[in-house]
Write an enzyme that holds these catalytic residues in place. Structure first.
Site, PDB file in Angstrom:
ATOM      1  N   THR A  35      34.273 -34.764  -2.199  1.00  0.00           N
ATOM      2  CA  THR A  35      35.178 -33.646  -1.930  1.00  0.00           C
ATOM      3  C   THR A  35      34.471 -32.347  -2.334  1.00  0.00           C
ATOM      4  OG1 THR A  35      36.217 -33.442  -4.112  1.00  0.00           O
ATOM      5  CG2 THR A  35      37.066 -35.161  -2.648  1.00  0.00           C
ATOM      6  N   LYS A  67      29.468 -29.720  -5.857  1.00  0.00           N
ATOM      7  CA  LYS A  67      28.609 -28.907  -6.721  1.00  0.00           C
ATOM      8  C   LYS A  67      29.359 -28.235  -7.863  1.00  0.00           C
ATOM      9  CE  LYS A  67      26.362 -27.602  -2.426  1.00  0.00           C
ATOM     10  NZ  LYS A  67      27.549 -28.073  -1.685  1.00  0.00           N
ATOM     11  N   GLU A 121      22.318 -35.888  -6.530  1.00  0.00           N
ATOM     12  CA  GLU A 121      21.183 -35.499  -5.699  1.00  0.00           C
ATOM     13  C   GLU A 121      21.604 -34.604  -4.544  1.00  0.00           C
ATOM     14  OE1 GLU A 121      17.821 -34.652  -4.919  1.00  0.00           O
ATOM     15  OE2 GLU A 121      17.581 -36.520  -6.046  1.00  0.00           O
ATOM     16  N   VAL A 145      22.000 -30.382  -4.053  1.00  0.00           N
ATOM     17  CA  VAL A 145      20.970 -29.476  -3.538  1.00  0.00           C
ATOM     18  C   VAL A 145      20.177 -30.206  -2.462  1.00  0.00           C
ATOM     19  CG1 VAL A 145      18.981 -28.030  -4.087  1.00  0.00           C
ATOM     20  CG2 VAL A 145      20.775 -28.381  -5.794  1.00  0.00           C
ATOM     21  N   LEU A 175      17.754 -34.623   0.776  1.00  0.00           N
ATOM     22  CA  LEU A 175      16.375 -34.407   0.316  1.00  0.00           C
ATOM     23  C   LEU A 175      16.245 -34.782  -1.161  1.00  0.00           C
ATOM     24  CD1 LEU A 175      15.560 -30.947   1.944  1.00  0.00           C
ATOM     25  CD2 LEU A 175      14.782 -33.194   2.705  1.00  0.00           C
ATOM     26  N   GLU A 231      30.852 -25.491   4.449  1.00  0.00           N
ATOM     27  CA  GLU A 231      31.979 -26.009   3.685  1.00  0.00           C
ATOM     28  C   GLU A 231      33.259 -25.793   4.507  1.00  0.00           C
ATOM     29  OE1 GLU A 231      31.803 -27.537   0.853  1.00  0.00           O
ATOM     30  OE2 GLU A 231      29.753 -27.090   0.232  1.00  0.00           O
ATOM     31  N   LYS A 277      23.617 -23.928  -6.110  1.00  0.00           N
ATOM     32  CA  LYS A 277      22.452 -24.806  -5.958  1.00  0.00           C
ATOM     33  C   LYS A 277      21.269 -24.359  -6.808  1.00  0.00           C
ATOM     34  CE  LYS A 277      23.658 -26.282  -1.244  1.00  0.00           C
ATOM     35  NZ  LYS A 277      23.313 -26.201   0.182  1.00  0.00           N
TER      36      LYS A 277
END
Length: 815
Positions: free
Chosen positions: A555, A579, A606, A609, A613, A667, A682
């Site tokens: 979420t 985040k 992970e 950011v 990747l 978003e 980030k």
């Protein structure tokens, strides 16, 4: 000759009794049989209840007797032809009348003596054995009934009498010498004393009866017929992956049965052990299954562990104090007290300093034991030399059992580390010198997790089961579930990881399934679920207390980001693409990291950011290897990169932002991306993971949006404001062309300062050719000085974000 015993479930009803009779009839074609039977399922409990009810002067005991009578007469009607019923009905009536008389006496006196209790409890086996013997005659005419009380002689220790084997063996041998019947049916559990009183051999005593007879006649084998395919590597009701054990030694079987393996009554082994009579555990309902063979020479097995067992409802009593150090006889006094109170000690451990001694007993004995111990040591307690007895209840003993454990190093270490990784607290440890058993005392609430975790470690080729609790099933969540469904088989076969989704939730509904949600139809399951509630969701996850539990947050919700501590503090891993938590106040971020370390609960993010990747993972490895990050330059918003790569004279800024939302790059609230808040989060996370302390307020945000856009409160107004300021955005485009540059939204960190904002990137920069929704990060470190470490690739999109979350799940599986 062989001896057979059939348990309560094998004779629970007419259908099951017919299965039992068929097995006996088939075996009797080639062997003479001594067959011991238990009471009908549940009858012994009813008899005990009737005795207690009568002694409490409650007339309901009559209803219980009526129920018992009805159960047996219904069995007669179904098993025996009407023309053959009169004799057995007379026998049953006689026994029931005797039972009623005893209970009437208990009611009048208001008490139930141990002697009377034994007589009452023994009626179950008497009734069942006589009915089964009569029914068997329909198939095996050369069969008969024999009352075990005439052959098995004991002392007068009512409730759990001790057998006089010399007299018993003589009586059994004499009986079979003069008996030509092909099959003899015996009631289990009951015996008699020298003066003719009915005694019982303890709950589970029918196994013991069969073993006594088997030993006396030197049977070829003792077969115990029950409702499972032998002894299992763990309790199959708790551990669904438990497997039947093919062969096991007498000593291993004794250890397992002592520690709660209810297939076999512990004293059963002793009578047959001295004569090496094998015991075969068989399933009445799957007679073709191999079962478990217990003998002196079990087949070799590469696994030194034969089984994992447990005893629940345990209390731990601790006696400690300086007055015990160097004082001989303290242990002797302690155990004498317990012996006098007839309290069985299940577990013992003592500190080498002699300062304390711990014993494990049943919860039901704890209060009596505590009083008796405190009284026995009251002088030392009064003098302050010994503390009052400490009692801890609601515990459980878990035991690893295996004859070959002594030849394998590190088993106890594996046991403790496996439990520790799942936050199962060990209260006490005991291991015999034979190393046949390693026992630990744990909280009863953790027993299911402990048994499953240990079984997974020692019996399932090290396959690790991961139990996921997923919150958020939008675009990314749906892709994530699809990826799990697609890769589940591969992970299990090739990576030894068994991924199960136990719970799913969105803003409206939530669904739980302890046996795992069917991912082929998860949407229907969720639609039919209960109303979503965050507190209820947290509570259910904790109550299930499953091993390797992982909370997965897909979420962008503030409230959900605020509950991670409740999971981590309960040893529940957290994997998130949200985040908010890691970019929140530094003290909260640090607290989450500390909880993760303290409770050994992975906290992985992970996808915070760079979506899928490996940016954070690479950064962690750099730091762990001793490198230091000095500077970071990055394009961290796949959505902004997509927007500015596609923004042109023919494709308006408003339309590009709309398209980015449609493709799932932004978003749900696109202002979070365009305002720079997302990029600020980030870069802040990268700074923190690099080992620096910083908060959001310290990041300089050079926002390119006009004030009107920033002040909007909903998406419709926001998009309208983009149209109103079309000239503002077009000016950016014109300036970029004039400078022969491209527009990129860049985040940077240097000399302890961080900033984000639009930059015009020249052609010689590695950022210039960044296409589509790609991200790029440059790390300048002590090792990467002139040429940075660069990570580049797709940094937005539902599929790559889902794959990043999935990769974190696999990382936990590989730990």
């Amino acid at each position: 000759m062989i001896a057979l015993k059939f348990g309560g479930t094998s004779v629970a009803n007419a259908e099951n009794i017919n299965k039992t009779i068929n097995i006996v009839a088939e075996k009797s074609k080639s062997k003479k049989l001594a067959v011991v039977v238990s009471a009908f399922s549940g009858v012994t409990d009813l008899l005990i209840l009737a005795g207690k009810t009568a002694s409490a002067k409650d007339k309901n005991y009559k209803n219980i007797v009526a129920e018992i009578e009805k159960k047996h007469k219904e069995a007669i009607d179904e098993l025996i032809p009407l023309s053959e019923q009169s004799e057995i009905i007379d026998v049953i009536n006689s026994n029931i009348n005797h039972l009623k008389t005893l209970l009437d006496g208990c009611y009048l006196l208001g008490e139930l003596s141990n002697r009377t209790a034994d007589i009452v409890a023994g009626f179950g086996e008497l009734l069942s054995s006589q009915i089964i013997a009569t029914a068997l005659k329909q198939k095996v005419s050369n069969s008969s009934f024999k009352d075990s009380r005439e052959l098995i002689k004991t002392d007068n220790n009512f409730g759990k009498a001790s057998v006089n084997f010399t007299e018993t063996n003589t009586l059994i041998n004499n009986y079979f010498k003069n008996n030509n019947q092909q099959v003899t049916i015996f009631p289990g559990f009951i015996a008699s004393s020298a003066d003719g009183n009915t005694t019982t051999l303890g709950r589970g005593g029918s196994d013991y009866t069969a073993a006594i007879i088997a030993a006396a006649i030197n049977a070829e084998v003792l077969e115990i017929w029950t409702d499972v395919n032998g002894m299992f590597t763990a309790n199959p009701k708790i551990v669904k992956q438990a497997q039947p054990i093919e062969t096991i030694s007498y000593q291993e079987a004794m250890e397992l049965s002592h520690f709660g393996a209810k297939v076999l009554y512990p004293p059963t082994i002793q009578p047959v052990l001295k004569d090496n009579i094998p015991i075969l555990i068989k399933n009445t309902f799957e007679p073709e299954a191999n079962g478990t063979l217990i003998s002196n020479n079990p087949s070799c097995n590469s696994n030194p562990i034969k089984g994992i067992s447990h005893i629940d409802k345990i209390a731990l009593l601790t006696l400690e104090g300086s007055g015990m150090v160097g004082v001989s006889g303290s242990s002797k006094r302690l155990f004498e007290v317990l012996s006098i109170e007839n309290i069985n000690v299940i577990f013992i451990t003592q500190a080498s300093s002699e300062h304390s001694i711990c014993i494990g007993i049943l919860n039901s004995d704890a209060e009596n034991a505590e009083k008796a111990i405190n009284k026995a040591f009251e002088l030392e307690i009064a003098q302050g030399k010994i503390d009052k007895c400490i009692v801890e209840k609601d515990l459980c003993i878990v035991a690893l059992v295996g004859e070959s454990m002594k030849n394998h190093q590190g088993i106890s270490g594996k046991m403790f580390s496996t439990l520790g990784k799942n936050n199962v607290n060990i209260r006490a440890i005991a291991q015999g010198a034979s190393e046949r058993n390693i026992s630990v005392v744990i909280n009863e609430k953790d027993v299911k997790k402990a048994l499953n975790t240990l079984h997974e470690r020692f019996f399932e080729d090290n396959t690790k089961q991961l139990n996921l609790f997923v919150m958020g099933v939008g675009n990314v969540g749906e892709k994530f579930i699809d990826q799990i469904s697609q890769q589940k088989k591969f992970l299990k076969e090739n990576r030894r990881i068994n991924v199960r989704v136990i719970a799913l939730a969105n803003s409206r509904k939530m669904v739980f399934d302890e046996d795992a949600i069917n991912l082929k139809d998860w949407k229907t399951a969720l639609d039919n679920g209960e109303t979503a509630n965050v507190e209820s969701f947290i509570s259910r996850v904790k109550e299930l207390n499953l091993r390797n539990s992982i909370f997965v947050d897909i979420t962008a919700n503030y409230d959900v980001a605020g509950i991670y501590d409740q999971f981590l503090s309960k040893n529940i891993a957290v994997v998130t693409c949200n985040k908010i938590a890691c970019s929140s106040e530094f003290n909260n971020y640090k607290n989450l990291k500390d909880l993760s370390r303290k409770y050994n609960a992975p906290f992985l993010f992970e996808t915070n950011v760079g979506a899928g990747l490996p940016i954070i993972d690479t950064l962690k490895l750099l730091i762990a290897s001793g490198d230091k990050v000095n500077r970071i330059n990055a394009v961290l918003s796949g959505s902004l990169n997509f927007i500015f790569n596609n923004f042109s004279e023919s494709y308006s800024f408003h339309d590009v932002v709309k398209e980015a939302g449609v493709q799932g790059f932004t978003e749900p609230d696109p202002k979070i991306d365009l305002s720079g808040v997302d990029v600020a989060r980030k870069i802040l996370i990268l700074i923190r993971e690099s080992g620096y302390q910083m908060d959001m307020e310290e990041i300089e945000n050079n926002c390119f949006l006009p004030d009107e856009c920033m002040k909007t409160t909903n998406n419709d107004d926001f998009f309208a404001s983009l149209i109103n300021h079309v000239s503002h955005f077009n000016k950016l485009l014109i300036e970029a062309k004039e400078k022969d540059s491209r527009i990129k939204f860049v985040a940077s960190f240097n000399n302890g300062k961080a900033a984000i904002g639009l930059q015009f990137i020249p052609k010689e920069s590695p950022f210039y050719n960044l296409e589509g929704k790609d991200n790029i990060v440059e790390f300048y470190t002590d090792r990467y000085v002139d040429q940075p470490l660069i990570i580049k690739g797709a940094g937005a999109g539902a599929a790559v974000t889902a794959s990043g979350i999935f990769a974190d799940i696999v990382r936990i599986g590989n730990v």
